[in-house]
Design a protein around this motif. Sequence first.
Motif, PDB file in Angstrom:
ATOM      1  N   ALA A   1     -23.693  14.274  -8.999  1.00  0.00           N
ATOM      2  CA  ALA A   1     -22.322  13.784  -9.141  1.00  0.00           C
ATOM      3  C   ALA A   1     -21.497  14.621 -10.112  1.00  0.00           C
ATOM      4  CB  ALA A   1     -22.334  12.329  -9.607  1.00  0.00           C
TER       5      ALA A   1
ATOM      6  N   MET B   1     -16.748  12.853  -4.594  1.00  0.00           N
ATOM      7  CA  MET B   1     -17.668  12.854  -3.459  1.00  0.00           C
ATOM      8  C   MET B   1     -18.986  13.487  -3.891  1.00  0.00           C
ATOM      9  SD  MET B   1     -16.941  14.253   0.375  1.00  0.00           S
ATOM     10  CE  MET B   1     -18.037  13.843   1.725  1.00  0.00           C
ATOM     11  N   LEU B   2     -20.066  12.770  -3.699  1.00  0.00           N
ATOM     12  CA  LEU B   2     -21.373  13.213  -4.158  1.00  0.00           C
ATOM     13  C   LEU B   2     -21.866  14.409  -3.344  1.00  0.00           C
ATOM     14  CD1 LEU B   2     -23.681  12.153  -6.148  1.00  0.00           C
ATOM     15  CD2 LEU B   2     -24.766  11.342  -4.056  1.00  0.00           C
TER      16      LEU B   2
ATOM     17  N   ALA C   1     -26.201   5.842  -4.751  1.00  0.00           N
ATOM     18  CA  ALA C   1     -25.006   6.670  -4.881  1.00  0.00           C
ATOM     19  C   ALA C   1     -23.806   5.949  -4.262  1.00  0.00           C
ATOM     20  CB  ALA C   1     -25.217   8.015  -4.199  1.00  0.00           C
ATOM     21  N   ASP C   2     -22.692   5.967  -4.973  1.00  0.00           N
ATOM     22  CA  ASP C   2     -21.438   5.348  -4.508  1.00  0.00           C
ATOM     23  C   ASP C   2     -21.591   3.853  -4.273  1.00  0.00           C
ATOM     24  OD1 ASP C   2     -20.217   7.887  -4.506  1.00  0.00           O
ATOM     25  OD2 ASP C   2     -21.029   8.290  -2.509  1.00  0.00           O
ATOM     26  N   ARG C   3     -22.521   3.229  -4.935  1.00  0.00           N
ATOM     27  CA  ARG C   3     -22.717   1.789  -4.843  1.00  0.00           C
ATOM     28  C   ARG C   3     -22.846   1.214  -6.255  1.00  0.00           C
ATOM     29  NH1 ARG C   3     -21.709   3.183  -0.481  1.00  0.00           N
ATOM     30  NH2 ARG C   3     -22.715   2.704   1.522  1.00  0.00           N
ATOM     31  N   THR C   4     -22.648  -0.086  -6.366  1.00  0.00           N
ATOM     32  CA  THR C   4     -22.972  -0.792  -7.597  1.00  0.00           C
ATOM     33  C   THR C   4     -24.365  -1.377  -7.432  1.00  0.00           C
ATOM     34  OG1 THR C   4     -20.662  -1.365  -8.081  1.00  0.00           O
ATOM     35  CG2 THR C   4     -22.370  -2.692  -9.134  1.00  0.00           C
TER      36      THR C   4
ATOM     37  N   ASP D   1     -19.378   1.528   4.531  1.00  0.00           N
ATOM     38  CA  ASP D   1     -18.257   2.032   3.744  1.00  0.00           C
ATOM     39  C   ASP D   1     -16.953   1.333   4.099  1.00  0.00           C
ATOM     40  OD1 ASP D   1     -19.819   3.856   2.357  1.00  0.00           O
ATOM     41  OD2 ASP D   1     -19.640   5.345   3.951  1.00  0.00           O
TER      42      ASP D   1
ATOM     43  N   LEU E   1     -20.225  -2.009  -0.952  1.00  0.00           N
ATOM     44  CA  LEU E   1     -20.139  -1.308  -2.217  1.00  0.00           C
ATOM     45  C   LEU E   1     -21.262  -1.691  -3.178  1.00  0.00           C
ATOM     46  CD1 LEU E   1     -16.284  -1.453  -2.814  1.00  0.00           C
ATOM     47  CD2 LEU E   1     -17.644   0.414  -1.879  1.00  0.00           C
TER      48      LEU E   1
END
Length: 358
Positions: A345, A1-2, A212-215, A276, A282
Amino acid sequence: MLDDSLLDDQSRLTDADREGLLRAVARAGAQVRATAEAADELGVARTFQERPRALVLVTRPGVGQAIAGVVSALLGVRCPVPVVVADDVPTWVGALDVVLAHTEDPGDVRMAESIDRAARRGARVLLTAEPDGPVAASAAQHALLIPPRVPVPQGFGFARGFAAWVVALKSLGLLDADVQAIADELDREAERCHPMHESFVNPAKTLALRIADRTPLLWGLDDLATAVAAHGAGVLATYAGVVSDVAGYPQALTRSVLHRRAVRGTSGADLFADPDDEHEGLVRVLLVAVRRGPQADFSRRVAMETLSGADVLEPAEEVSGGEALCAALLALRFELAALYLGLAAGTLGGPGLYAPAV
């Protein structure tokens, strides 16, 4: 988790950045300025006056490949001389040719052999490398060597190599760019992205949080933007462990399944939907733009018709000074964003992740 709260806490951010990487990257403007001064002292303008038969850009592992990609895009199809990008100096190189090379590995044997081969054949060679080691020895008395004058960790030499090549290309009459203006704008970008500025006014922090938390899908709206995006993908992988897709938008259209996901993820059909909870959420589409003008505006309109909710990454409208300047600015922003994301991160420096509950 960032731990996104770390980005807006300068004290914690400084503690996490134990190696001083943010400070090192912020020296990009100083690197450009010092490289231009060194080139002037070496007589690059005198050596690289006559237009060559061919221009050879030597790329080895590291940022040299990104520099070559951006420079090739800047020169474009209208370049009056052939441009060859290769890992080694071709065997046909001779006295009528120019070789530009960059490496941050002073012990790169293949680079040393390439420089030695080009120099022995009489080619004009400009090399940015460390002052010691086999690579530097290969340039002795036969090539112009620009060593780093502003110390930065390995991997942050894009600005230095780019500046040296721009100086040479300007002397050859192949590229029109103001190196001093580039240095000044990089200083301003470093100031805009200073750790003390909060995320909502800091372009690099904003970019880090968006991906963040994505491609990230780094899709260029022009060939120069695609080259800069490739550098962005490299630094995101290096410092944040983020895997990105890089393509020019026309090429991205052929990636049918990925493009459909991008369309669904940026449609904004349901304003209350939680991305999410969606498989499409994503990915994060970043349309990168460097060039300006009618053709660039048309490419943007075409892309935004299907990706209406995509982010557009480009220099601010008030930034002026040419395409080389805009490309260098976005390259620096990608580097800073990758560091911010890596620090938040926990992939760099001290702990950035939330500690598990006890």
